[in-house]
Design a protein around this motif. Structure first.
Motif, mmCIF file in Angstrom:
data_model
loop_
_atom_site.group_PDB
_atom_site.id
_atom_site.type_symbol
_atom_site.label_atom_id
_atom_site.label_comp_id
_atom_site.label_asym_id
_atom_site.label_seq_id
_atom_site.Cartn_x
_atom_site.Cartn_y
_atom_site.Cartn_z
ATOM 1 N N ALA A 24 -4.315 -2.978 0.499
ATOM 2 C CA ALA A 24 -5.024 -1.760 0.104
ATOM 3 C C ALA A 24 -5.985 -1.313 1.198
ATOM 4 C CB ALA A 24 -5.777 -2.007 -1.198
ATOM 5 N N GLY A 25 -6.700 -2.266 1.807
ATOM 6 C CA GLY A 25 -7.627 -1.906 2.876
ATOM 7 C C GLY A 25 -6.922 -1.320 4.080
ATOM 8 N N ILE A 26 -5.838 -1.956 4.509
ATOM 9 C CA ILE A 26 -5.082 -1.444 5.654
ATOM 10 C C ILE A 26 -4.450 -0.091 5.325
ATOM 11 C CG2 ILE A 26 -3.070 -1.885 7.125
ATOM 12 C CD1 ILE A 26 -3.722 -4.881 6.871
ATOM 13 N N SER A 27 -3.969 0.073 4.100
ATOM 14 C CA SER A 27 -3.368 1.354 3.691
ATOM 15 C C SER A 27 -4.388 2.479 3.765
ATOM 16 C CB SER A 27 -2.804 1.237 2.274
ATOM 17 O OG SER A 27 -1.746 0.296 2.218
ATOM 18 N N LEU A 28 -5.600 2.227 3.274
ATOM 19 C CA LEU A 28 -6.644 3.258 3.340
ATOM 20 C C LEU A 28 -7.024 3.561 4.783
ATOM 21 C CD1 LEU A 28 -8.977 2.241 0.371
ATOM 22 C CD2 LEU A 28 -7.536 4.275 0.530
ATOM 23 N N PHE A 29 -7.063 2.540 5.621
ATOM 24 C CA PHE A 29 -7.383 2.749 7.031
ATOM 25 C C PHE A 29 -6.335 3.639 7.692
ATOM 26 C CE2 PHE A 29 -7.409 1.694 11.533
ATOM 27 C CZ PHE A 29 -8.765 1.714 11.838
ATOM 28 N N ILE A 30 -5.070 3.358 7.415
ATOM 29 C CA ILE A 30 -3.983 4.168 7.989
ATOM 30 C C ILE A 30 -4.048 5.596 7.469
ATOM 31 C CG2 ILE A 30 -1.476 4.482 8.026
ATOM 32 C CD1 ILE A 30 -1.213 1.428 8.053
ATOM 33 N N PRO A 61 5.292 1.377 5.823
ATOM 34 C CA PRO A 61 4.800 0.108 5.272
ATOM 35 C C PRO A 61 3.821 0.314 4.114
ATOM 36 C CG PRO A 61 4.744 0.058 7.664
ATOM 37 C CD PRO A 61 5.060 1.464 7.270
ATOM 38 N N VAL A 62 3.035 1.374 4.170
ATOM 39 C CA VAL A 62 2.116 1.684 3.074
ATOM 40 C C VAL A 62 2.900 2.007 1.811
ATOM 41 C CG1 VAL A 62 0.313 3.265 2.261
ATOM 42 C CG2 VAL A 62 0.337 2.519 4.650
ATOM 43 N N VAL A 68 5.865 -2.279 -4.129
ATOM 44 C CA VAL A 68 5.882 -3.701 -4.501
ATOM 45 C C VAL A 68 4.786 -4.003 -5.506
ATOM 46 C CG1 VAL A 68 5.485 -6.039 -3.642
ATOM 47 C CG2 VAL A 68 6.984 -4.495 -2.378
ATOM 48 N N ILE A 69 3.576 -3.516 -5.262
ATOM 49 C CA ILE A 69 2.452 -3.808 -6.160
ATOM 50 C C ILE A 69 2.663 -3.157 -7.524
ATOM 51 C CG2 ILE A 69 -0.035 -3.592 -6.493
ATOM 52 C CD1 ILE A 69 0.847 -5.574 -4.321
ATOM 53 N N LEU A 70 3.191 -1.944 -7.545
ATOM 54 C CA LEU A 70 3.425 -1.281 -8.828
ATOM 55 C C LEU A 70 4.525 -1.982 -9.623
ATOM 56 C CD1 LEU A 70 3.130 2.546 -8.048
ATOM 57 C CD2 LEU A 70 1.490 1.060 -9.213
ATOM 58 N N VAL A 71 5.550 -2.455 -8.945
ATOM 59 C CA VAL A 71 6.620 -3.171 -9.640
ATOM 60 C C VAL A 71 6.082 -4.460 -10.252
ATOM 61 C CG1 VAL A 71 8.782 -4.438 -9.310
ATOM 62 C CG2 VAL A 71 8.490 -2.164 -8.296
ATOM 63 N N ARG A 72 5.211 -5.153 -9.521
ATOM 64 C CA ARG A 72 4.638 -6.395 -10.025
ATOM 65 C C ARG A 72 3.663 -6.151 -11.182
ATOM 66 N NH1 ARG A 72 4.398 -11.257 -7.861
ATOM 67 N NH2 ARG A 72 2.207 -11.428 -8.492
ATOM 68 N N ASN A 73 3.128 -4.951 -11.270
ATOM 69 C CA ASN A 73 2.147 -4.629 -12.312
ATOM 70 C C ASN A 73 2.613 -3.431 -13.130
ATOM 71 O OD1 ASN A 73 -0.409 -6.405 -11.456
ATOM 72 N ND2 ASN A 73 0.490 -5.521 -9.596
ATOM 73 N N PHE A 74 3.906 -3.412 -13.433
ATOM 74 C CA PHE A 74 4.493 -2.249 -14.088
ATOM 75 C C PHE A 74 3.901 -1.959 -15.470
ATOM 76 C CE2 PHE A 74 8.010 0.207 -16.022
ATOM 77 C CZ PHE A 74 8.049 1.237 -15.084
ATOM 78 N N PRO A 75 3.618 -2.952 -16.319
ATOM 79 C CA PRO A 75 3.013 -2.631 -17.624
ATOM 80 C C PRO A 75 1.665 -1.915 -17.497
ATOM 81 C CG PRO A 75 3.891 -4.867 -17.626
ATOM 82 C CD PRO A 75 3.941 -4.390 -16.218
ATOM 83 N N LEU A 115 3.815 12.041 -3.364
ATOM 84 C CA LEU A 115 4.162 11.126 -4.451
ATOM 85 C C LEU A 115 3.694 9.705 -4.146
ATOM 86 C CD1 LEU A 115 5.708 10.246 -7.021
ATOM 87 C CD2 LEU A 115 7.762 10.078 -5.584
ATOM 88 N N PHE A 116 3.984 9.216 -2.959
ATOM 89 C CA PHE A 116 3.590 7.852 -2.605
ATOM 90 C C PHE A 116 2.074 7.720 -2.481
ATOM 91 C CE2 PHE A 116 8.066 7.548 -1.374
ATOM 92 C CZ PHE A 116 8.383 6.297 -1.884
ATOM 93 N N CYS A 117 1.414 8.791 -2.044
ATOM 94 C CA CYS A 117 -0.051 8.751 -1.976
ATOM 95 C C CYS A 117 -0.656 8.621 -3.366
ATOM 96 C CB CYS A 117 -0.573 10.015 -1.296
ATOM 97 S SG CYS A 117 -0.239 10.066 0.465
ATOM 98 N N LEU A 118 -0.126 9.383 -4.309
ATOM 99 C CA LEU A 118 -0.642 9.301 -5.672
ATOM 100 C C LEU A 118 -0.291 7.956 -6.316
ATOM 101 C CD1 LEU A 118 0.053 12.925 -6.965
ATOM 102 C CD2 LEU A 118 -2.106 11.926 -6.249
ATOM 103 N N LEU A 119 0.854 7.396 -5.957
ATOM 104 C CA LEU A 119 1.180 6.056 -6.456
ATOM 105 C C LEU A 119 0.211 5.017 -5.896
ATOM 106 C CD1 LEU A 119 5.096 6.049 -6.292
ATOM 107 C CD2 LEU A 119 3.633 6.337 -8.304
ATOM 108 N N LEU A 120 -0.235 5.217 -4.647
ATOM 109 C CA LEU A 120 -1.255 4.326 -4.094
ATOM 110 C C LEU A 120 -2.564 4.464 -4.873
ATOM 111 C CD1 LEU A 120 -2.214 2.298 -1.987
ATOM 112 C CD2 LEU A 120 -2.670 4.217 -0.430
ATOM 113 N N SER A 121 -2.861 5.669 -5.351
ATOM 114 C CA SER A 121 -4.040 5.864 -6.202
ATOM 115 C C SER A 121 -3.942 5.020 -7.463
ATOM 116 C CB SER A 121 -4.176 7.350 -6.572
ATOM 117 O OG SER A 121 -4.394 8.156 -5.430
ATOM 118 N N TYR A 122 -2.738 4.942 -8.030
ATOM 119 C CA TYR A 122 -2.542 4.097 -9.213
ATOM 120 C C TYR A 122 -2.757 2.621 -8.872
ATOM 121 C CZ TYR A 122 -0.838 7.719 -12.382
ATOM 122 O OH TYR A 122 -0.749 8.812 -13.203
#
Length: 439
Positions: A24-30, A61-62, A68-75, A115-122
């Motif tokens: 998450a930190g590296i994604s925000l930096f990018i 990569p972001v 990956v994180i959303l799939v692991r925390n889908f509920p 779409l991917f940016c908003l998914l990162l928000s989730y």
């Protein structure tokens, strides 16, 4: 060996929580656009098409991390979707606008990035608490601002605009100003909180943020920072007041805000002329006049998501010729929403904002120890920034990602807090995010 670890049982392991935090930190930096855009930009600060293509590569990569994180925390992701149905609508709207877009391919490509940016928000909303996200942003922005100060000393020519204003590790002085403003907010929030044990570092980064803000000369960021400190006082006072007192404070604040907006509309230009300043707000006023005419031509559906400001659009070319400079956007987020989606896009957006602000204020009043102050201030800061800049619905932009994450977090936590207001209160996110080791 634990199932949430990577690596062999005999060797060092990496927990999934560490992957989430670092990712998450590296994604925000990018997504903040530090370093790489500056290196790839031309001497005048513009990006060629080949440079823009290269800049898309670090985003993949972001995107992969996000999926990956959303799939692991889908509920938890489904819970967040259900608790605020307007945000999923915003996810669909850019793709839907391709049906009437004047540039369907451009709209679809940029909608995918959004779409991917908003998914990162989730991801940020469901995997981090407000205090954890504050710490994450404290580290990420602290790196950007500290490196900007170092860059201005080591390579002043690279860290400065042609007019001498500081841009640090960003491509433009205004971008440095925006993130310096956020750094000041985050450092101030860390100082107010006092539980993170980072007061000395917060003072240093606060000073660095002030230096960057002043050196950038970004009036939008300076105004947003001033508003932020007013809002800190407002929300702090709101939290300490009784129910009747809160009503009085809110009414007074709303009337004061309306009065300031009306005064700016009536007296800003004469005041700037009297002071010898640019009464056009660096060309924004004539730009807005031309943009308003184009909005009126397609006021219902707009031109399609981010399809207006392209070289293939003759209306945009006409505006550029009239102005004498190529405006990359309307320099007003609200007008750009109208250009992209028309009234159909403005209505859900306007419906979402008051509800989110109300939820955020509720959380600040009834669960203040959880660290909601800075997220409330951030939300309104972004609304203020969009009066003279375009940040709404921008793909691969850390500020819009954080703005959307704040709204999702409000809707995710508010129902839980409302059901558990009797002390001692159970932290609503214990089942959503694990703790960060910040001490």
């Amino acid at each position: 060996m634990r199932v949430d670890s990577l690596g062999s049982a005999s060797g060092p392991t990496i927990s999934w929580r560490a992957i989430e935090c670092w990712g998450a930190g590296i994604s925000l930096f990018i997504q903040a656009g530090a370093f790489l855009p500056l290196i790839l930009a031309d001497a005048d600060g513009t990006l060629s098409e080949s440079a823009k293509s290269i800049l898309r590569l670090p985003c993949f990569p972001v995107y992969a991390f996000t999926i990956v994180i959303l799939v692991r925390n889908f509920p938890q992701f489904l819970v967040a979707l259900r608790r605020n149905l307007i945000v999923p609508l915003i996810l669909v709207l850019p793709f839907l606008s391709a049906l009437w877009s004047i540039g369907p391919s451009t709209t679809l490509r940029r909608a995918t990035g959004l779409l991917f940016c908003l998914l990162l928000s989730y991801v940020l909303a469901i995997r981090f608490t407000p205090k954890q996200l504050l710490f994450l942003l404290f580290v990420t922005l602290g790196a950007c601002i500290s490196l900007s100060v170092v860059m201005s000393v080591v390579s002043p020519s690279l860290a400065s605009m042609p007019d001498g204003a500081m841009r640090g590790v960003f491509i433009h002085k205004n971008v440095l100003g925006w993130y310096a403003s956020l750094m000041i907010l985050v450092a101030t929030a860390v100082l107010i909180d006092g539980t993170l044990g980072l007061r000395r570092t917060a003072f240093i980064l606060l000073a660095a943020g002030v230096i960057c803000l002043a050196s950038s000369g970004s009036m939008t960021a300076i105004i947003a920072t001033s508003v932020a400190y007013c809002l800190i006082g407002f929300y702090s006072l709101l939290q300490k007041s009784s129910s009747i007192g809160r009503v009085v404070i809110v009414l007074f604040f709303v009337q004061l805000s309306l009065g300031i907006l009306i005064s700016l509309h009536e007296f800003l230009v004469p005041a700037l002329e009297a002071l010898g300043k640019d009464a056009t707000l660096t060309g924004r006023v004539p730009l807005w006049e031309l943009v308003d005419r184009e909005i009126s031509d397609r006021w219902m559906l707009g031109y399609g998501y981010q399809a207006f400001w392209t070289v293939a659009n003759p209306e945009a070319t006409h505006i550029w010729l009239m102005l004498g400079w190529a405006a990359p956007h309307a320099h007003n987020g609200y007008r750009d929403i109208l250009l992209s989606f028309g009234i159909m896009g403005v209505v859900p957006f306007v419906m979402m904002l008051p509800y989110a602000i109300r939820q955020g204020a509720f959380l600040q009043c009834h669960d203040p120890q959880y660290g909601w102050l800075w997220l409330n201030v951030l939300t309104i800061m972004v609304l203020v920034m969009n009066l003279t800049e375009s940040i709404f619905f921008v793909q691969n932009d850390a500020i819009f990602i954080l703005f959307t994450a704040a709204i999702i977090m409000f809707s995710l936590y508010a129902p839980v807090v409302s059901l558990s207001r009797s002390p001692p209160r159970q932290a609503p996110s214990r089942g959503l995010a694990n703790g960060l080791q910040i001490s």
